[in-house]
Design an enzyme around this catalytic site. Structure first.
Site, PDB file in Angstrom:
ATOM      1  N   LYS A 175       0.857  -1.186   0.000  1.00  0.00           N
ATOM      2  CA  LYS A 175       0.000   0.000   0.000  1.00  0.00           C
ATOM      3  C   LYS A 175       0.891   1.233   0.000  1.00  0.00           C
ATOM      4  O   LYS A 175       1.442   1.625   1.033  1.00  0.00           O
ATOM      5  CB  LYS A 175      -0.917   0.061   1.221  1.00  0.00           C
ATOM      6  CG  LYS A 175      -1.946   1.206   1.115  1.00  0.00           C
ATOM      7  CD  LYS A 175      -2.460   1.682   2.450  1.00  0.00           C
ATOM      8  CE  LYS A 175      -1.634   2.799   3.034  1.00  0.00           C
ATOM      9  NZ  LYS A 175      -1.703   4.079   2.276  1.00  0.00           N
ATOM     10  N   GLY A 206      -4.704   3.193  -1.641  1.00  0.00           N
ATOM     11  CA  GLY A 206      -5.726   3.608  -0.701  1.00  0.00           C
ATOM     12  C   GLY A 206      -5.169   4.400   0.455  1.00  0.00           C
ATOM     13  O   GLY A 206      -3.964   4.660   0.535  1.00  0.00           O
ATOM     14  N   PRO A 209      -7.261   4.400   6.775  1.00  0.00           N
ATOM     15  CA  PRO A 209      -8.468   3.720   7.271  1.00  0.00           C
ATOM     16  C   PRO A 209      -8.997   2.657   6.314  1.00  0.00           C
ATOM     17  O   PRO A 209      -9.459   1.594   6.751  1.00  0.00           O
ATOM     18  CB  PRO A 209      -9.474   4.870   7.426  1.00  0.00           C
ATOM     19  CG  PRO A 209      -8.639   6.088   7.603  1.00  0.00           C
ATOM     20  CD  PRO A 209      -7.426   5.865   6.756  1.00  0.00           C
ATOM     21  N   GLY A 210      -8.939   2.929   5.003  1.00  0.00           N
ATOM     22  CA  GLY A 210      -9.537   2.008   4.042  1.00  0.00           C
ATOM     23  C   GLY A 210      -8.701   0.792   3.731  1.00  0.00           C
ATOM     24  O   GLY A 210      -9.236  -0.302   3.513  1.00  0.00           O
ATOM     25  N   VAL A 211      -7.371   0.952   3.709  1.00  0.00           N
ATOM     26  CA  VAL A 211      -6.487  -0.152   3.316  1.00  0.00           C
ATOM     27  C   VAL A 211      -5.458  -0.464   4.399  1.00  0.00           C
ATOM     28  O   VAL A 211      -5.205  -1.626   4.712  1.00  0.00           O
ATOM     29  CB  VAL A 211      -5.776   0.171   1.983  1.00  0.00           C
ATOM     30  CG1 VAL A 211      -4.767  -0.920   1.626  1.00  0.00           C
ATOM     31  CG2 VAL A 211      -6.798   0.334   0.867  1.00  0.00           C
ATOM     32  N   GLU A 250       9.721   2.108  10.729  1.00  0.00           N
ATOM     33  CA  GLU A 250      10.704   3.186  10.604  1.00  0.00           C
ATOM     34  C   GLU A 250       9.902   4.468  10.675  1.00  0.00           C
ATOM     35  O   GLU A 250       9.144   4.782   9.755  1.00  0.00           O
ATOM     36  CB  GLU A 250      11.479   3.050   9.290  1.00  0.00           C
ATOM     37  CG  GLU A 250      12.693   3.951   9.219  1.00  0.00           C
ATOM     38  CD  GLU A 250      12.443   5.197   8.411  1.00  0.00           C
ATOM     39  OE1 GLU A 250      12.156   6.248   9.051  1.00  0.00           O
ATOM     40  OE2 GLU A 250      12.520   5.151   7.177  1.00  0.00           O
ATOM     41  N   CYS A 284      13.059  11.793   7.122  1.00  0.00           N
ATOM     42  CA  CYS A 284      12.991  11.439   8.540  1.00  0.00           C
ATOM     43  C   CYS A 284      14.373  11.405   9.183  1.00  0.00           C
ATOM     44  O   CYS A 284      14.501  11.629  10.387  1.00  0.00           O
ATOM     45  CB  CYS A 284      12.289  10.103   8.725  1.00  0.00           C
ATOM     46  SG  CYS A 284      12.891   8.812   7.625  1.00  0.00           S
ATOM     47  N   GLU A 383       9.226  16.977  15.021  1.00  0.00           N
ATOM     48  CA  GLU A 383       9.688  16.767  13.657  1.00  0.00           C
ATOM     49  C   GLU A 383       8.907  17.709  12.739  1.00  0.00           C
ATOM     50  O   GLU A 383       7.704  17.557  12.559  1.00  0.00           O
ATOM     51  CB  GLU A 383       9.482  15.312  13.234  1.00  0.00           C
ATOM     52  CG  GLU A 383      10.063  14.999  11.878  1.00  0.00           C
ATOM     53  CD  GLU A 383       9.907  13.535  11.502  1.00  0.00           C
ATOM     54  OE1 GLU A 383      10.828  12.984  10.894  1.00  0.00           O
ATOM     55  OE2 GLU A 383       8.852  12.960  11.832  1.00  0.00           O
TER      56      GLU A 383
END
Length: 483
Positions: A175, A206, A209-211, A250, A284, A383
């Site tokens: 995803k 997606g 919430p959906g996937v 991560e 990050c 961050e």
């Protein structure tokens, strides 16, 4: 918002076929440089996740028992197919996240090839079996893996999950981020063209919430690898907990960059600014907290001001250092944090709130530098994920290390200095998953975090381990055990 839709990705890749979603829903993807729709992508649901996981589960018995030679052949085919599509990937990246052309066609695309080549090299020599006394220790593929990736380095972060999973004999459902779905779709096309067997790799686009939720909670998924925010990572872990699956994460970072007091001081300040601004600060592992000797704070601020002035901002298709940040929401968050830095008393050295001059449209942020920052300020602790550098002062090396480690994060750290022995000693004391001395870089080194920056490791040989179960076969060689 009106524009000509240039990309339409309305199908998912499941079981080796491009299929329609169970419930047709469409998301408009906005180009952050123009604030106009660049294309559309289908949004998946739990029913699509079920289909993809079933395809991966059905493919697992066959793929998990392939030989190293067979998997190497597939990976080499992917490398060839990738090289034929680098221009397409770069063009998609420019549209979906506003990466400058030089970065998109250079480092962003090159990282994929680098991680794939590294996975091939590791697989050629990886020990899946090891005799220990009378026992045989076997490393076996864990099963179906759910891979959830973010938008900031979308191709590279897909690469560090998909290629190790393939190499170790796992099957998977990917995803990608809904903010940067185009490159994920093209990568699926690359894997299809390379002949990855049906069901081994599956793609469902997606949102979380959906996937993301049904994928991380699915009982037939043995492992979830997630890269993204701490908040979302916690939710993934919660969703996965009921099925006791492996979860690797991560997450965020607030990387300290300790600049030593030596002859390379000025050069290292400039390099630190440029490194922080790369990818519009949306990394990050960025060196977002620069630590300098307190007595040289004014000098560091002046050097940083000059370095920030060299960071040009503009249309990603042009010759600029950085483009926009990814979205309106991200832009608003960064603006609020810049203002908070001003309100809390940090010295604004460069940049500030608002768009750069001449850029009224697009989510462009001024390259911003704060000096005289203390580690209790919001901009030193949260961050920001934008082109914003904070400069903090230290009174001694011990003080610098205390400041560096005074954070809930522990993804990356940096040490810059001419005295290599001192730099090495400082690096050993920083509590982070990776510490770069003088911009060191290595595809084979482990990458991952301490504390709230996550768990597990990616890159190189270390990236294989989380996709493997370890089995001990006792009594495998009883004669050896007796002797």
């Amino acid at each position: 918002m009106t524009a000509t839709v240039t990309r339409e990705y309305r199908k998912f890749y499941i079981g080796g076929q491009w299929v329609d979603p169970v419930e047709p829903r469409i998301l408009e993807v906005v180009n952050p440089a123009t604030e106009r729709v660049a294309g559309t992508v289908a949004l998946g649901s739990a029913a699509d996740v079920d289909r993809a996981v079933a395809a991966a589960r059905d493919a697992f018995p066959s793929w998990s028992t392939t030989t190293v030679k067979e998997r190497l052949e597939v990976l080499r085919n992917i490398l060839e197919a990738h090289q034929a599509r680098t221009g397409d990937l770069a063009a998609a990246l420019i549209e979906e996240m506003g990466a400058p052309s030089a970065l998109a066609n250079g480092f962003q695309v090159d990282l994929v090839a680098g991680h794939l080549t590294t996975a091939i090299d590791v697989l050629e020599n990886f020990a899946f079996e090891e005799q220990r006394g009378g026992s045989l220790v076997v490393k076996e593929p864990i099963g179906v893996c759910g891979l959830i990736t973010p938008w900031n380095w979308p191709m590279a972060l897909i690469a560090v999950k998909v290629f190790p999973a393939l190499a170790t004999g796992c099957t998977m459902v990917l995803k990608p981020s809904e903010n940067a779905p185009f490159t994920g779709q093209i990568i699926a096309e690359i894997l299809d063209a390379a002949g990855v067997p049906a069901g081994v790799f599956n793609l469902v686009q997606g949102d979380g919430p959906g996937v993301g939720v049904p994928l991380s909670a699915h009982p037939d998924v043995a492992m979830v690898s997630f890269t993204g925010s701490v908040r979302a990572g916690i939710e993934v872990a919660r969703n996965a907990a009921s099925t006791v699956k492996r979860v690797t994460q991560e997450l965020g970072g607030k990387g300290p960059n300790i600049v030593l007091d030596d002859a390379d001081f000025a050069d290292n300040i400039g390099k630190g600014v440029a490194s922080m601004m790369l990818n519009s600060g949306q990394t990050c592992s960025a060196p977002s907290r620069m630590l300098v000797p307190s007595a040289r704070m004014a000098e560091a601020a002046n050097i940083a001001r000059e370095a920030a002035a060299q960071v040009t901002v503009g249309d990603p298709s042009g010759e600029f250092s950085i483009g926009p940040v990814v979205s309106g929401g991200q832009f608003a968050k960064i603006q609020a944090l810049i203002q908070q830095g001003i309100d809390e008393g940090a010295t604004l050295v460069a940049g500030g709130t608002g768009r750069p001059d001449g850029l009224p449209t697009g989510y462009y942020v001024k390259p911003t530098v704060f000096a005289d920052v203390t580690n209790d300020m919001t901009i030193a602790r949260e961050e920001i994920f934008g082109p914003v550098l904070t400069i903090l002062g230290y009174d001694s090396i011990d003080h610098a290390i205390d400041i560096a480690n005074d954070t809930e994060y522990g993804l990356a750290g940096f040490v810059a200095g001419a005295d290599l022995e001192q730099a090495r000693a400082v690096a050993r004391r920083i509590r982070a998953g990776s510490v770069a001395i003088n911009d060191g870089f290595d595809f084979g080194s482990p990458f991952g975090g301490y504390k709230k920056s996550g768990n597990g490791r990616e890159w190189g040989e270390f990236g294989f381990h989380d996709y493997l179960e370890v089995k001990a076969v006792l009594g495998y060689a009883p004669d050896t055990a007796a002797s």
